[in-house]
Design a protein around this motif. Structure first.
Motif, PDB file in Angstrom:
ATOM      1  N   GLU A  58      10.727   1.872   6.142  1.00 53.73           N
ATOM      2  CA  GLU A  58      10.245   0.603   6.715  1.00 53.73           C
ATOM      3  C   GLU A  58       9.613  -0.294   5.658  1.00 53.73           C
ATOM      4  O   GLU A  58       9.499  -1.497   5.845  1.00 53.73           O
ATOM      5  CB  GLU A  58       9.240   0.881   7.832  1.00 53.73           C
ATOM      6  N   HIS A  59       9.185   0.301   4.544  1.00 57.93           N
ATOM      7  CA  HIS A  59       8.595  -0.459   3.438  1.00 57.93           C
ATOM      8  C   HIS A  59       9.573  -0.552   2.268  1.00 57.93           C
ATOM      9  O   HIS A  59       9.167  -0.854   1.148  1.00 57.93           O
ATOM     10  CB  HIS A  59       7.284   0.192   3.004  1.00 57.93           C
TER      11      HIS A  59
ATOM     12  N   ALA B  16       7.209   6.557  -2.044  1.00 55.78           N
ATOM     13  CA  ALA B  16       6.044   6.455  -1.165  1.00 55.78           C
ATOM     14  C   ALA B  16       4.997   7.504  -1.524  1.00 55.78           C
ATOM     15  O   ALA B  16       3.799   7.216  -1.532  1.00 55.78           O
ATOM     16  CB  ALA B  16       6.477   6.605   0.294  1.00 55.78           C
TER      17      ALA B  16
ATOM     18  N   GLU C 285      -0.838  -5.327  -4.752  1.00 57.13           N
ATOM     19  CA  GLU C 285       0.234  -5.217  -3.754  1.00 57.13           C
ATOM     20  C   GLU C 285       0.582  -3.755  -3.494  1.00 57.13           C
ATOM     21  O   GLU C 285       0.869  -3.371  -2.362  1.00 57.13           O
ATOM     22  CB  GLU C 285       1.473  -5.997  -4.205  1.00 57.13           C
TER      23      GLU C 285
ATOM     24  N   THR D 255       0.409  -1.945   0.063  1.00 59.29           N
ATOM     25  CA  THR D 255       1.586  -1.254   0.603  1.00 59.29           C
ATOM     26  C   THR D 255       1.241   0.193   0.940  1.00 59.29           C
ATOM     27  O   THR D 255       1.637   0.700   1.993  1.00 59.29           O
ATOM     28  CB  THR D 255       2.758  -1.322  -0.389  1.00 59.29           C
TER      29      THR D 255
ATOM     30  N   ARG E 227      -0.692   0.219   4.182  1.00 57.84           N
ATOM     31  CA  ARG E 227       0.185  -0.010   5.343  1.00 57.84           C
ATOM     32  C   ARG E 227       1.019   1.229   5.646  1.00 57.84           C
ATOM     33  O   ARG E 227       1.217   1.592   6.802  1.00 57.84           O
ATOM     34  CB  ARG E 227       1.094  -1.225   5.108  1.00 57.84           C
ATOM     35  N   LEU E 228       1.490   1.876   4.595  1.00 53.13           N
ATOM     36  CA  LEU E 228       2.279   3.099   4.765  1.00 53.13           C
ATOM     37  C   LEU E 228       1.429   4.179   5.434  1.00 53.13           C
ATOM     38  O   LEU E 228       1.848   4.805   6.401  1.00 53.13           O
ATOM     39  CB  LEU E 228       2.787   3.577   3.408  1.00 53.13           C
TER      40      LEU E 228
ATOM     41  N   SER F  23       0.890   3.643   9.070  1.00 54.29           N
ATOM     42  CA  SER F  23       2.062   3.803   9.938  1.00 54.29           C
ATOM     43  C   SER F  23       2.411   5.275  10.181  1.00 54.29           C
ATOM     44  O   SER F  23       3.327   5.565  10.946  1.00 54.29           O
ATOM     45  CB  SER F  23       3.261   3.056   9.353  1.00 54.29           C
TER      46      SER F  23
END
Length: 138
Positions: free
Chosen positions: A31-32, A39, A98, A102, A105-106, A109
């Protein structure tokens, strides 16, 4: 020597947990627009800048693989290389702003572990953590 039924069940349950974690991690990474390995590296770097060799040891892979992962993350502006202040011959991989955003956000989720763990009391989570650490020799 054959394993007793309880040990077999525990091993199967651990395998199921690991498989579900990896599935969700791969989905969240995609999704990223990241691979699972990218990741994981970004998540590791979000804690602190890390020498490339240490990343390879932590992920149990070859340093050349880490170099490729860092190259791709750097090309996307998520990671930068910088000299280690303690030893300027050593390069640290560090997240950019950034990259930190990220990684956050990861992490946000990833519901797989958060939801089932929320059903456990604080004491149960502490026991689980301590047992897992003991299994890993930590």
């Amino acid at each position: 020597m054959a394993m007793d039924p309880l040990t077999v069940e525990v091993v199967e349950l651990i395998g199921s947990v690991v498989a579900r974690y990896h599935e969700e991690y791969e989905r969240a990474a995609a999704e990223h627009a990241l691979t699972g390995a990218q990741a994981r590296v970004l998540g590791l770097l979000s804690l602190e800048p890390v020498p490339m060799r240490q990343i390879a040891r932590k992920l149990k892979c070859e340093p050349s693989n880490v170099t490729g992962i860092i190259d791709r993350l750097e090309a996307r502006g998520l990671v930068e290389r910088r000299p280690d202040p303690a030893d300027r011959r050593v390069k640290l991989a560090a997240p950019t702003e950034e990259g930190l955003a990220t990684a956050a956000r990861l992490r946000d989720s990833l519901d797989f572990a958060r939801e089932p763990l929320a059903e456990l009391s604080s004491e149960e989570r502490t026991v689980l953590r301590d047992l897992l650490r003991r299994m890993l020799g930590q």
